[in-house]
Write an enzyme that holds these catalytic residues in place. Sequence first.
Site, PDB file in Angstrom:
ATOM      1  N   GLY A 114       0.838  -1.168   0.003  1.00 26.19           N
ATOM      2  CA  GLY A 114       0.013   0.056   0.216  1.00 26.19           C
ATOM      3  C   GLY A 114       0.861   1.344   0.032  1.00 26.19           C
ATOM      4  O   GLY A 114       0.407   2.102  -0.521  1.00 26.19           O
ATOM      5  N   LEU A 116       3.556   2.411  -2.160  1.00 28.96           N
ATOM      6  CA  LEU A 116       4.109   1.810  -3.259  1.00 28.96           C
ATOM      7  C   LEU A 116       5.556   1.603  -3.305  1.00 28.96           C
ATOM      8  O   LEU A 116       6.301   2.549  -2.733  1.00 28.96           O
ATOM      9  CB  LEU A 116       3.401   2.499  -4.433  1.00 28.96           C
ATOM     10  CG  LEU A 116       1.985   2.540  -4.593  1.00 28.96           C
ATOM     11  CD1 LEU A 116       1.378   3.656  -5.610  1.00 28.96           C
ATOM     12  CD2 LEU A 116       1.603   1.298  -4.851  1.00 28.96           C
ATOM     13  N   LYS A 237      -6.946   0.607 -17.518  1.00 24.55           N
ATOM     14  CA  LYS A 237      -7.470   0.868 -16.367  1.00 24.55           C
ATOM     15  C   LYS A 237      -9.034   0.737 -16.489  1.00 24.55           C
ATOM     16  O   LYS A 237      -9.486   1.458 -17.253  1.00 24.55           O
ATOM     17  CB  LYS A 237      -7.081   2.339 -15.462  1.00 24.55           C
ATOM     18  CG  LYS A 237      -7.131   2.273 -14.176  1.00 24.55           C
ATOM     19  CD  LYS A 237      -6.276   3.576 -13.722  1.00 24.55           C
ATOM     20  CE  LYS A 237      -6.372   3.658 -12.057  1.00 24.55           C
ATOM     21  NZ  LYS A 237      -5.337   4.453 -11.676  1.00 24.55           N
ATOM     22  N   HIS A 251      -9.772   6.781 -10.558  1.00 22.41           N
ATOM     23  CA  HIS A 251      -8.640   5.979  -9.660  1.00 22.41           C
ATOM     24  C   HIS A 251      -9.408   6.089  -8.461  1.00 22.41           C
ATOM     25  O   HIS A 251     -10.061   7.249  -7.789  1.00 22.41           O
ATOM     26  CB  HIS A 251      -7.411   6.826  -9.760  1.00 22.41           C
ATOM     27  CG  HIS A 251      -6.302   6.220  -8.707  1.00 22.41           C
ATOM     28  ND1 HIS A 251      -5.788   5.204  -9.064  1.00 22.41           N
ATOM     29  CD2 HIS A 251      -6.404   6.422  -7.473  1.00 22.41           C
ATOM     30  CE1 HIS A 251      -4.877   4.683  -7.925  1.00 22.41           C
ATOM     31  NE2 HIS A 251      -5.303   5.453  -7.086  1.00 22.41           N
ATOM     32  N   ARG A 308      29.559  -1.021  18.630  1.00 19.89           N
ATOM     33  CA  ARG A 308      29.135  -1.557  17.128  1.00 19.89           C
ATOM     34  C   ARG A 308      30.327  -2.855  17.056  1.00 19.89           C
ATOM     35  O   ARG A 308      29.681  -3.636  16.179  1.00 19.89           O
ATOM     36  CB  ARG A 308      29.502  -0.443  16.198  1.00 19.89           C
ATOM     37  CG  ARG A 308      30.892   0.348  16.320  1.00 19.89           C
ATOM     38  CD  ARG A 308      31.248   1.290  15.153  1.00 19.89           C
ATOM     39  NE  ARG A 308      32.508   1.860  15.331  1.00 19.89           N
ATOM     40  CZ  ARG A 308      33.181   2.128  14.062  1.00 19.89           C
ATOM     41  NH1 ARG A 308      33.008   1.895  13.253  1.00 19.89           N
ATOM     42  NH2 ARG A 308      34.625   2.729  14.451  1.00 19.89           N
ATOM     43  N   GLU A 356      19.482   1.309   1.276  1.00 24.05           N
ATOM     44  CA  GLU A 356      18.950   1.119   2.461  1.00 24.05           C
ATOM     45  C   GLU A 356      17.717   0.683   2.384  1.00 24.05           C
ATOM     46  O   GLU A 356      17.001   0.012   3.128  1.00 24.05           O
ATOM     47  CB  GLU A 356      19.074   2.350   3.373  1.00 24.05           C
ATOM     48  CG  GLU A 356      20.511   2.790   3.744  1.00 24.05           C
ATOM     49  CD  GLU A 356      21.276   3.728   2.591  1.00 24.05           C
ATOM     50  OE1 GLU A 356      20.522   3.912   1.642  1.00 24.05           O
ATOM     51  OE2 GLU A 356      22.369   4.071   2.851  1.00 24.05           O
ATOM     52  N   ARG A 463      30.043   4.577  17.677  1.00 25.85           N
ATOM     53  CA  ARG A 463      31.280   4.457  17.148  1.00 25.85           C
ATOM     54  C   ARG A 463      32.699   4.363  18.298  1.00 25.85           C
ATOM     55  O   ARG A 463      33.343   3.486  17.827  1.00 25.85           O
ATOM     56  CB  ARG A 463      31.507   5.937  16.253  1.00 25.85           C
ATOM     57  CG  ARG A 463      32.810   5.814  15.494  1.00 25.85           C
ATOM     58  CD  ARG A 463      32.873   6.981  14.491  1.00 25.85           C
ATOM     59  NE  ARG A 463      34.104   6.994  13.677  1.00 25.85           N
ATOM     60  CZ  ARG A 463      35.236   7.442  14.071  1.00 25.85           C
ATOM     61  NH1 ARG A 463      35.322   8.460  14.954  1.00 25.85           N
ATOM     62  NH2 ARG A 463      36.079   7.382  12.965  1.00 25.85           N
TER      63      ARG A 463
END
Lengths: 631, 631
Positions: A114, A116, A237, A251, A308, A356, A463
Amino acid sequence: MADTLAELAAQLRVDSIRATTAAGSGHPSSSMSAADIVAVLFQKYLRFDFQHPHAPDNDRFVLSKGHACPVLYAAFKAAGAIDDAELLSLRQFGSRLEGHPNPHVLPLVDVATGSLGQGLAIGVGMALTARLDQRRFRTYVMMGDSETAEGSVWEAFDKAAHYQLDTLCALIDMNRLGQSGETELGWNGEAYVARARAFGWHALAVDGHDLGAIDRALAEAQATKGKPTCLVFKTEKGHGYSLIANHEHWHGKPLPEDKAREAIQELGGERNLRFAVRKPEVTKPSAKPAAGPLKLPTYATDEKVATRKVYGDALAALGDAHPDLVALDAEVSNSTYSEELRKAHPDRYFEMYIAEQNMVSSGVGMAVLGKRVFVSTFAAFLSRAYDQLRMAAVSNATLHVCGSHAGVSIGEDGPSQMGLEDLAMMRAVAGSTVLYPSDANQTARLMAALVDLRGISYLRTTRAKTPVLYAPTEEFPIGGSKVLRRSDRDVVTLVAAGITLHEALEAHARLQDSGVAVRVIDLYSVKPVDVKTLRQAAKETQGRLLVVEDHWAEGGLADAVLEAFSDGTEPLPRVKRLAVRKLPGSGKPEELLAAAGIDAAHIVEAVHALRDTPAPEGSRATGTAKTRRAH
Amino acid sequence: MADTLAELAAQLRVDSIRATTAAGSGHPSSSMSAADIVAVLFQKYLRFDFQHPHAPDNDRFVLSKGHACPVLYAAFKAAGAIDDAELLSLRQFGSRLEGHPNPHVLPLVDVATGSLGQGLAIGVGMALTARLDQRRFRTYVMMGDSETAEGSVWEAFDKAAHYQLDTLCALIDMNRLGQSGETELGWNGEAYVARARAFGWHALAVDGHDLGAIDRALAEAQATKGKPTCLVFKTEKGHGYSLIANHEHWHGKPLPEDKAREAIQELGGERNLRFAVRKPEVTKPSAKPAAGPLKLPTYATDEKVATRKVYGDALAALGDAHPDLVALDAEVSNSTYSEELRKAHPDRYFEMYIAEQNMVSSGVGMAVLGKRVFVSTFAAFLSRAYDQLRMAAVSNATLHVCGSHAGVSIGEDGPSQMGLEDLAMMRAVAGSTVLYPSDANQTARLMAALVDLRGISYLRTTRAKTPVLYAPTEEFPIGGSKVLRRSDRDVVTLVAAGITLHEALEAHARLQDSGVAVRVIDLYSVKPVDVKTLRQAAKETQGRLLVVEDHWAEGGLADAVLEAFSDGTEPLPRVKRLAVRKLPGSGKPEELLAAAGIDAAHIVEAVHALRDTPAPEGSRATGTAKTRRAH
């Protein structure tokens, strides 16, 4: 067969219309464009045991364009997995059929969609899982054409080709129309094909309303080895109902009842076809591999160790014990130390490069198929994947997230690299757990606890090397805290975690030298927070708390502490917060901690100020304080 | 010329080494790969007035690979913009030359970089600005090869081609090596070229250490019309010093002093070349266009209007008044209502399609060149661009962000579409302003205030139509609040904003019917928060606050309220929070508000519970309360 498929596709359209008109909202037109593709896929290709949706040999189908779920629910009905009454409960309060697929209530779907552009990256994780487990299932991801504008989609295209995931098939429903107008590429299927090919995929343009062409394309995808396949389906569509087909402004709008009747008539009326989805071939037992003994790393209390680094050490140890543990990193494994798992178990480390979003979504794809998944990058860069983390929680996934390089204490690299909003961000994820260790042994123990914890967990690491404070045998329950310094004469409680805990301990020592006793709490569990210990400390230290954090003043440790006092039932302490309030720059860690006002010197100063605060008239807390100070 | 350029490039390398070795940290090898490109670009192509870095005809140079800033600072030195002493202050506390470029301290750069993959989208915004203002400047964006793994880069590739931005030139420094190993595509320049071409760019592979080839490529880029150009430069990381050139494990490491000496010797020693960067051709006056009169929309108090609609209405009105106002949206302009600006001023509306990251970064690119920029999408999907929003603040940009469809009150679409973390996220942005209006006239007035406000501001809007509460003449200072209901007998203060304010008002009415007086505060300014009014209310309503919000319990309204009491000067009041605590589903708005426990009925119940709380012994607040209740 073609007739049956055409009938089935018409039924999927009719049922998409019926369900959305009954709901009074939803996306029939986006469902109708995809109906032919779904019909062929579900009847001829998908291998799925609806009695056992989580069976490990099932093919996976991810509806990345989640708003088109009516067509998916209609397919579930045709496959006998739900009945017509449930189909018509779409979007009603308490229904399993929400406005976008949600596995919290509907186990037939693996993930929530949902938002996208996330489905393909989830599919990458699933296809990697198939390879890792040597299973033969295929992963199909149906996307809208609009959502290919999301960069996350191209991260996934890139990774799928990089890992040569030939069991992955992307189905783009190119219906030309977005929410507010035409897409950038319209019906230029060759443009999509060129992009997919440039990213290393096998790709072809297909008529998405030609059942035979769809069939041949899916067969071609299945036969393609060495690379994933992208099928770009040209569709309309609202296809099947001339009033709305290929028309703008339809839509996300259900058909009014009269139009729904007209559409159903044009589509040949209601049907009640059933078909049996093919069962998967069972390739091997589905039991999870058993965990072996855990040999957690330990650290001597005269060492200085970066948390870390311990993340990596513990990850490798947990990887030894848990054959189902995997780790993903965004090309900084030598900074987050996830490289320790790569060294120990290279087959279970997945390099996601500087992507990421893909790292998190692919992690979710692996997690919902049963892997214990750890993902890591700099805390600052997790903000790149916040939507994916948010959606991971909606997907009911269990995902262990580590953000390194937290706070100004990273030093010279400057503000772009400093995680200063990660606690705020991760606290505001549904059902999350947020941990911020200060010490090596604590980090290792928390990692051991995390590995069996459900939901989204976050571990914030530092760090710099910091002194080891705890013995390896010390226990750190999630939701707990540690009182590291205490006396009967404490006039303020210092609450800190991670790097600032070391500053708080130094401040304690300096204050002690000048005859001022303070309590020090290590609030390593930021969410859930240790309400009991905080309240006890407030009672016993004259109702005064000083919270110190290497994070923006908003949403972090101090907010978590105040939450412990906000169920409306307790007398309340004074709370002062020391946090980062202006943009830091480059410099040595100690210079930046001082500039932010969160080092030992500032803590000492704030304690003195807090002690000197005039007592509000008649306040018991301060009344008590005065009495106790007099002792 | 070639000799001079070669000398200059050698100087840039030497100075990159000198600065990072002096700093003891930094990225010499990533600077050295780019030195030849920077030398040719700065000496032969860039038109930039260093005396007036913000002059509107200046070419723009964005160093997207921000960690390579030593080569940029070295170029600044060669151009006479900084001196050698400043160059050697790199990364020191207080230096303008931070570890990654930061315009807060160094006005020679337009934006902060260092979170990879954002520069190209910023460049898109700059090139759009050039076109809008009919200026001839060119925009150059230098990227690392590693960062092309970021999806945000492909969003920008897509948008730049879509808008045919032929003044934009991407320079990819393909040095093959990332932080932890080889990149996915290594030295496969043709793979990059194929991707860029598939995305609609003119692209070519170039030897990045051949000064003549670089020169010809930049000339070709300049001559290319109708599409942007991407130059893929094959380079060596650490080029110029054989010990590290094209060797792994030299990312982000300064050379030790002995190696630095050796490297400088190999590079032919220190130089002190100066060159004059060409000044831009001044095309027209640089004064900002004057603002015209503002005709803000007003709403009658018997209307029901959605605040999202008012966002659009006010945006259009502000667009009429301010010729420098632009808006960007992520393909939901008919939901956020930014389409009102598109209708009124189509030339100043920029469709970014479903690419939130690009929307924010391109907005930043326009903002730093002087535009008043508004960006909008669903609040939930702003989480997609959190890193970009965070970096916008580091860039010292002024950006107005609107998130619509906040909270569970959106109804049937379900949790994937609900903004439930946006307040937490936006509060934790450096120097941000966070507003959450409940009413049409308030929204319009806040928009009028925002347009002149510096920094990152966030406006949260609601999907549903809600009653108009305020007269059009009412004023709403940022940092203020409105006490909507009050009496001398108030036993609790309800603090709400947006949709929950209407629930609080309903609860007030119901409580009044049963003889319980409560105060109601409209906390439309979430950050900064109205400390004075909140404290006053706490004093006057028996120290009891009930905060009600359509947001996760973490990081939102309640945390903001508690912050008002956490400077340590006074004990906290009792604060109870009603917020969303479990994952919502689909349903009618009123069903979901009830299920989340944040509707009028739950507020009434919570007020009763809060009133019945036993008074903490000796607490003055409750002592007062008792006295007052006795009246």
